[in-house]
Design a protein around this motif. Structure first.
Motif, PDB file in Angstrom:
ATOM      1  N   GLY A  18       0.816  -1.212   0.000  1.00  0.00           N
ATOM      2  CA  GLY A  18       0.000   0.000   0.000  1.00  0.00           C
ATOM      3  C   GLY A  18       0.845   1.256   0.000  1.00  0.00           C
ATOM      4  O   GLY A  18       0.547   2.222  -0.703  1.00  0.00           O
ATOM      5  N   ILE A  19       1.911   1.248   0.785  1.00  0.00           N
ATOM      6  CA  ILE A  19       2.822   2.405   0.790  1.00  0.00           C
ATOM      7  C   ILE A  19       3.486   2.555  -0.575  1.00  0.00           C
ATOM      8  O   ILE A  19       3.605   3.661  -1.089  1.00  0.00           O
ATOM      9  N   VAL A  22       1.033   4.166  -2.963  1.00  0.00           N
ATOM     10  CA  VAL A  22       0.796   5.583  -2.673  1.00  0.00           C
ATOM     11  C   VAL A  22       2.005   6.432  -3.059  1.00  0.00           C
ATOM     12  O   VAL A  22       1.864   7.507  -3.638  1.00  0.00           O
ATOM     13  N   LEU A  23       3.204   5.951  -2.769  1.00  0.00           N
ATOM     14  CA  LEU A  23       4.394   6.772  -3.002  1.00  0.00           C
ATOM     15  C   LEU A  23       4.974   6.653  -4.403  1.00  0.00           C
ATOM     16  O   LEU A  23       5.451   7.643  -4.961  1.00  0.00           O
ATOM     17  N   TYR A  25       3.574   4.993  -7.314  1.00  0.00           N
ATOM     18  CA  TYR A  25       2.726   4.801  -8.487  1.00  0.00           C
ATOM     19  C   TYR A  25       3.013   5.934  -9.465  1.00  0.00           C
ATOM     20  O   TYR A  25       3.169   7.084  -9.055  1.00  0.00           O
ATOM     21  N   SER A  28       2.318   9.962  -9.082  1.00  0.00           N
ATOM     22  CA  SER A  28       1.836   9.939  -7.704  1.00  0.00           C
ATOM     23  C   SER A  28       1.378  11.328  -7.275  1.00  0.00           C
ATOM     24  O   SER A  28       2.169  12.263  -7.211  1.00  0.00           O
ATOM     25  N   GLU A  29       0.094  11.458  -7.010  1.00  0.00           N
ATOM     26  CA  GLU A  29      -0.432  12.738  -6.558  1.00  0.00           C
ATOM     27  C   GLU A  29       0.076  13.073  -5.157  1.00  0.00           C
ATOM     28  O   GLU A  29       0.223  14.235  -4.808  1.00  0.00           O
ATOM     29  N   PHE A  30       0.342  12.045  -4.357  1.00  0.00           N
ATOM     30  CA  PHE A  30       0.820  12.273  -2.996  1.00  0.00           C
ATOM     31  C   PHE A  30       2.125  13.055  -3.013  1.00  0.00           C
ATOM     32  O   PHE A  30       2.274  14.060  -2.330  1.00  0.00           O
ATOM     33  N   THR A  43      -6.307  13.703  -1.212  1.00  0.00           N
ATOM     34  CA  THR A  43      -5.386  12.663  -1.680  1.00  0.00           C
ATOM     35  C   THR A  43      -4.151  12.610  -0.796  1.00  0.00           C
ATOM     36  O   THR A  43      -3.663  11.523  -0.465  1.00  0.00           O
ATOM     37  N   TYR A  46      -5.104  11.050   2.490  1.00  0.00           N
ATOM     38  CA  TYR A  46      -5.259   9.602   2.299  1.00  0.00           C
ATOM     39  C   TYR A  46      -3.890   8.914   2.342  1.00  0.00           C
ATOM     40  O   TYR A  46      -3.726   7.879   2.990  1.00  0.00           O
ATOM     41  N   GLY A  47      -2.919   9.484   1.666  1.00  0.00           N
ATOM     42  CA  GLY A  47      -1.569   8.925   1.676  1.00  0.00           C
ATOM     43  C   GLY A  47      -0.978   8.890   3.073  1.00  0.00           C
ATOM     44  O   GLY A  47      -0.355   7.902   3.478  1.00  0.00           O
ATOM     45  N   VAL A  50      -2.578   6.062   4.949  1.00  0.00           N
ATOM     46  CA  VAL A  50      -2.027   4.753   4.579  1.00  0.00           C
ATOM     47  C   VAL A  50      -0.695   4.522   5.279  1.00  0.00           C
ATOM     48  O   VAL A  50      -0.439   3.444   5.828  1.00  0.00           O
TER      49      VAL A  50
END
Length: 69
Positions: A18-19, A22-23, A25, A28-30, A43, A46-47, A50
């Motif tokens: 999951g991390i 999130v980081l 992808y 990454s929007e995060f 977003t 949410y990150g 997670v």
């Protein structure tokens, strides 16, 4: 192998996945929101959620896995 260690290990691997999503992808929007200072966007929050869930999972599951060795 002890079932609790097996499922605990699987849980930690899923949490780490999951991390990674999130980081790392693509697009990454995060990370872009972190770099841009948009820390109130959903977003980004949410990150952070997670990442905190993974840390909590590791803190709960990790010691019991080490104890059952």
């Amino acid at each position: 192998m002890d079932e609790s260690r097996l499922w605990g290990g699987i849980g930690i691997l899923i949490a780490l996945g999951g991390i990674a999503i999130v980081l790392f992808y693509p697009d990454s929007e995060f990370l872009s929101q972190l770099a841009g200072g948009h820390v109130t966007e959903l977003t980004f929050l949410y990150g952070v959620g997670v990442i905190l869930a993974v840390l909590f999972t590791a803190l709960v599951i990790g010691p019991s896995m080490l104890r059952s060795r």
